[in-house]
Design a protein around this motif. Sequence first.
Motif, mmCIF file in Angstrom:
data_model
loop_
_atom_site.group_PDB
_atom_site.id
_atom_site.type_symbol
_atom_site.label_atom_id
_atom_site.label_comp_id
_atom_site.label_asym_id
_atom_site.label_seq_id
_atom_site.Cartn_x
_atom_site.Cartn_y
_atom_site.Cartn_z
ATOM 1 N N ARG A 1 -6.748 5.340 -3.516
ATOM 2 C CA ARG A 1 -5.742 6.001 -4.339
ATOM 3 C C ARG A 1 -6.370 7.111 -5.177
ATOM 4 N NH1 ARG A 1 -3.235 1.667 -7.939
ATOM 5 N NH2 ARG A 1 -2.018 3.431 -8.724
ATOM 6 N N ARG B 1 0.836 -1.202 0.000
ATOM 7 C CA ARG B 1 0.000 0.000 0.000
ATOM 8 C C ARG B 1 0.873 1.255 0.000
ATOM 9 N NH1 ARG B 1 -2.015 3.493 3.855
ATOM 10 N NH2 ARG B 1 -4.166 4.234 3.553
ATOM 11 N N GLU C 1 2.565 1.943 -3.369
ATOM 12 C CA GLU C 1 1.628 2.453 -4.374
ATOM 13 C C GLU C 1 1.342 3.938 -4.175
ATOM 14 O OE1 GLU C 1 0.611 1.112 -7.152
ATOM 15 O OE2 GLU C 1 1.934 -0.517 -6.578
ATOM 16 N N PHE C 2 1.131 4.341 -2.937
ATOM 17 C CA PHE C 2 0.855 5.753 -2.682
ATOM 18 C C PHE C 2 2.079 6.617 -2.991
ATOM 19 C CE2 PHE C 2 -2.733 4.126 -0.114
ATOM 20 C CZ PHE C 2 -3.743 4.920 -0.647
ATOM 21 N N ASP D 1 2.266 6.871 -6.741
ATOM 22 C CA ASP D 1 1.224 7.785 -7.228
ATOM 23 C C ASP D 1 1.655 9.233 -7.045
ATOM 24 O OD1 ASP D 1 -0.554 5.863 -8.103
ATOM 25 O OD2 ASP D 1 -1.819 5.924 -6.308
ATOM 26 N N THR E 1 -7.459 0.827 -4.768
ATOM 27 C CA THR E 1 -7.706 1.708 -5.912
ATOM 28 C C THR E 1 -8.606 2.891 -5.568
ATOM 29 O OG1 THR E 1 -7.478 -0.212 -7.341
ATOM 30 C CG2 THR E 1 -8.412 1.783 -8.317
#
Length: 253
Positions: A241, A191, A194-195, A198, A238
Amino acid sequence: MNSHFRKTLKKPLSLALGLGTAVSVGLSAPAPASAIPFQELIVPGIRYFQLSNLSTRDKVALGSDIHKQVERNYRLTTNETVTRIGQRLVRSSDCSQIPFRFYVVQDSSINAFATTGGYVYVHTGLIRAADNEDQLASVIAHEIAHICNDDVVNRLRQTQLVQGAASLAGLNRSQLAAVAYKVAVDLPNSREAEFRADAKGLQYLTAAGYDPNAMPAFLRKLVSRSSTPAFLSTHPNTQERIAVLERKIASQR
């Protein structure tokens, strides 16, 4: 968005990119990764202190070793437009010293992934799913960010600690590449990773002159599909996000 790309959007993005005429650089047909149990890939010869001191040159060499495994499992091509988008984003990144390489995976699944040392892969299925260059660029920016953040190398270090391999001597490059391939291609990112990807990807996208709204817009488009694309199954959280990205974009206005 440049005037040339506005004209090409009259056709599907996949046709605008000329995917049918891309230059092949791989020989095998698309296939799942080798079904070797992950535990069996944790082998003697991978030392934590060596992974923690990898230079840019070392990472490029490791990325090249992983690339050979990718070639054995997928049919790869190169594409001028994908490379142009990628290099434009790299110039706006914080790791432009890495010699990035961009490949198209001839596979209808909606997916993309990155390894280390500048190797980025985008499936033809994802290219076809993108409505425009900005949406495609948003995915490539996210994958570039994974490389700039050293996510594959960091996950290898974590694997070392969990498996207790830090005290083992010697380094076998092909064995390390096998583990790294499994980590990069088959296993989901955390997690937190991914952040972070992003956030950096959004910065690169905006700095390169693309529409930042394309990033959450493309994620929303994928979420709305009847079946979950591979790109989302390996990129968790998702909906959260999307919300975080939209807040970041709104705060920049």
